[in-house]
Design a protein around this motif. Structure first.
Motif, PDB file in Angstrom:
ATOM      1  N   TYR A 216       0.988  -0.974  -0.054  1.00  0.00           N
ATOM      2  CA  TYR A 216      -0.317  -0.089   0.228  1.00  0.00           C
ATOM      3  C   TYR A 216       0.677   1.152   0.075  1.00  0.00           C
ATOM      4  O   TYR A 216       0.883   2.006  -0.249  1.00  0.00           O
ATOM      5  CB  TYR A 216      -0.859   0.155   1.187  1.00  0.00           C
ATOM      6  N   LEU A 219       2.033   1.752  -3.215  1.00  0.00           N
ATOM      7  CA  LEU A 219       0.713   2.206  -4.323  1.00  0.00           C
ATOM      8  C   LEU A 219       1.110   4.010  -3.628  1.00  0.00           C
ATOM      9  O   LEU A 219       0.533   4.812  -5.199  1.00  0.00           O
ATOM     10  CB  LEU A 219       0.474   1.249  -3.936  1.00  0.00           C
ATOM     11  N   PRO A 245       4.231  -1.573  -7.559  1.00  0.00           N
ATOM     12  CA  PRO A 245       4.246  -1.107  -8.830  1.00  0.00           C
ATOM     13  C   PRO A 245       4.669  -1.025  -9.750  1.00  0.00           C
ATOM     14  O   PRO A 245       4.828  -1.151 -10.640  1.00  0.00           O
ATOM     15  CB  PRO A 245       4.131   0.463  -8.774  1.00  0.00           C
ATOM     16  N   VAL A 250       0.391  -0.741 -11.202  1.00  0.00           N
ATOM     17  CA  VAL A 250      -0.256  -0.322 -10.628  1.00  0.00           C
ATOM     18  C   VAL A 250      -1.740  -1.866 -10.035  1.00  0.00           C
ATOM     19  O   VAL A 250      -1.777  -1.831  -8.988  1.00  0.00           O
ATOM     20  CB  VAL A 250      -1.400   0.936 -10.649  1.00  0.00           C
ATOM     21  N   ASP A 251      -2.131  -1.602 -11.320  1.00  0.00           N
ATOM     22  CA  ASP A 251      -3.222  -2.877 -11.443  1.00  0.00           C
ATOM     23  C   ASP A 251      -2.271  -4.213 -10.781  1.00  0.00           C
ATOM     24  O   ASP A 251      -3.248  -4.650 -10.003  1.00  0.00           O
ATOM     25  CB  ASP A 251      -3.540  -3.370 -12.623  1.00  0.00           C
ATOM     26  N   LYS A 254      -2.105  -3.980  -7.122  1.00  0.00           N
ATOM     27  CA  LYS A 254      -3.175  -4.054  -6.481  1.00  0.00           C
ATOM     28  C   LYS A 254      -3.683  -5.198  -5.963  1.00  0.00           C
ATOM     29  O   LYS A 254      -4.256  -5.783  -5.099  1.00  0.00           O
ATOM     30  CB  LYS A 254      -4.071  -3.349  -7.204  1.00  0.00           C
ATOM     31  N   GLU A 255      -2.957  -5.889  -7.073  1.00  0.00           N
ATOM     32  CA  GLU A 255      -3.557  -7.574  -7.139  1.00  0.00           C
ATOM     33  C   GLU A 255      -2.623  -8.680  -5.830  1.00  0.00           C
ATOM     34  O   GLU A 255      -3.543  -9.084  -5.080  1.00  0.00           O
ATOM     35  CB  GLU A 255      -4.026  -8.366  -8.207  1.00  0.00           C
ATOM     36  N   LEU A 257      -1.982  -7.084  -2.744  1.00  0.00           N
ATOM     37  CA  LEU A 257      -2.344  -6.330  -2.175  1.00  0.00           C
ATOM     38  C   LEU A 257      -3.846  -7.035  -1.426  1.00  0.00           C
ATOM     39  O   LEU A 257      -3.725  -7.320  -0.618  1.00  0.00           O
ATOM     40  CB  LEU A 257      -2.647  -5.304  -2.292  1.00  0.00           C
ATOM     41  N   GLN A 258      -4.214  -8.022  -2.569  1.00  0.00           N
ATOM     42  CA  GLN A 258      -5.271  -7.844  -1.952  1.00  0.00           C
ATOM     43  C   GLN A 258      -5.164  -9.883  -1.467  1.00  0.00           C
ATOM     44  O   GLN A 258      -5.638 -10.374  -0.657  1.00  0.00           O
ATOM     45  CB  GLN A 258      -6.736  -8.271  -3.233  1.00  0.00           C
ATOM     46  N   LYS A 290      -8.645   0.311   2.152  1.00  0.00           N
ATOM     47  CA  LYS A 290     -10.045   0.671   1.334  1.00  0.00           C
ATOM     48  C   LYS A 290      -9.554   1.790   0.998  1.00  0.00           C
ATOM     49  O   LYS A 290      -9.857   3.224   1.857  1.00  0.00           O
ATOM     50  CB  LYS A 290     -10.980   0.221   2.137  1.00  0.00           C
TER      51      LYS A 290
END
Length: 290
Positions: A216, A219, A245, A250-251, A254-255, A257-258, A290
């Motif tokens: 995070y 990002l 990143p 970036v995408d 984010k994946e 991170l999840q 979030k």
């Protein structure tokens, strides 16, 4: 019933502001240490420790508060040294000039040294049982030292201008950022004298949460502003640092991170099954992303 996280943070703020000066007898050093320690921040690590104690059924006392607050001393030392000209050479931290910009590199280095050593003083100079203090000291030394955070910082420096694999990047950040967050959660289990199985699950939650925290942060360096972050942004790419990143886009970051958050939630569920207690306070920590 668990104490709201803002109240836990307030208790830590009060303890830090009231206790630091009693252990520092040189005026400039005290001012430098206080400047960075009381410059704000989330107090994430000691709050994690105190929240874990309460979720395990404990009542926070002054000795627990002292041992937990020690981690904020150590974390602040790492930020001061990380900002130094020989490291990241940053001018801004938490919206204010970095310590070496305010006091000079020499005093800033000593302020970091003072906070580091004082952290171990606070972990041991309290009335917790001897075996608990011993465990906390050992685990904190491992988390902060040459097999933990310091090793991660060294890997970060050596990794500049190199292209690390995803596994190498994970390992770097498991040490650089994750080690202290892992300790923060584990410390709550140690102070509550939990079983080895529970402590392992607590440590696993801390590892996965720490990984999410670093992803995070990477990002935000790309997507946020200096005003929002309180420090310089967009530096990582310019300095050719290895980031999520940078490696995955970036995408992709984010994946990842999840993935880390899903693993942390599984640890949370495992802890509830192992202990028969509710770990809903961890939901508040996970909501940070979030």
């Amino acid at each position: 019933m668990s104490t709201p996280l803002p109240i836990l943070k307030e208790r830590i703020e009060d303890y830090l502001s009231q206790s630091l000066a009693t252990d520092v007898d040189q005026a400039t050093l005290k001012n430098s240490m206080t400047y960075s320690l009381m410059a704000g921040g989330k107090r994430l690590r000691p709050v994690l420790t105190l929240a874990t104690i309460e979720m395990l059924g404990g009542t926070i006392n002054d000795d627990m508060l002292r041992a937990a607050s020690a981690l904020e001393l150590l974390h602040t030392y790492s930020l001061i040294h990380d900002d130094l000209p020989a490291m990241d050479n940053d001018d801004l931290r938490r919206g204010k000039p970095t310590n070496h910009r305010k006091f000079g590199a020499g005093i800033a280095t000593l302020a970091g040294d003072g906070l580091l050593t004082l952290a171990f003083q606070w972990v041991t100079d309290n009335h917790l049982p001897t075996d608990i203090r011993s465990q906390l000291t050992l685990e904190l030394a491992k988390a902060a030292g040459p097999s933990g955070m310091v090793a991660g910082q060294a890997r970060d420096i050596e990794g500049e201008h190199q292209h690390l694999s995803l596994n190498q990047l994970r390992y770097l950040h498991r040490q650089k950022t994750g080690a202290l967050i892992r300790y923060a959660v584990l410390a709550g289990g140690i102070m509550m004298n939990q079983s080895t199985e529970v402590k392992q699950e607590l440590a696993a939650f801390g590892e996965n949460y720490g990984l999410a925290f670093q992803i995070y942060d990477d990002l935000m360096d790309v997507l946020s502003t200096a005003e929002e972050m309180g420090k310089a942004v967009h530096k990582d790419a310019g300095e050719q640092k290895n980031t999520y990143p940078g490696l995955l886009g970036v995408d992709g970051a984010k994946e990842q991170l999840q993935v880390a958050l899903t693993a942390a939630r599984q640890n949370q569920q495992n802890l509830e099954k192992l202990t028969g207690k509710s770990f809903t306070s961890y939901d508040d920590f996970l909501a940070y992303f979030k």
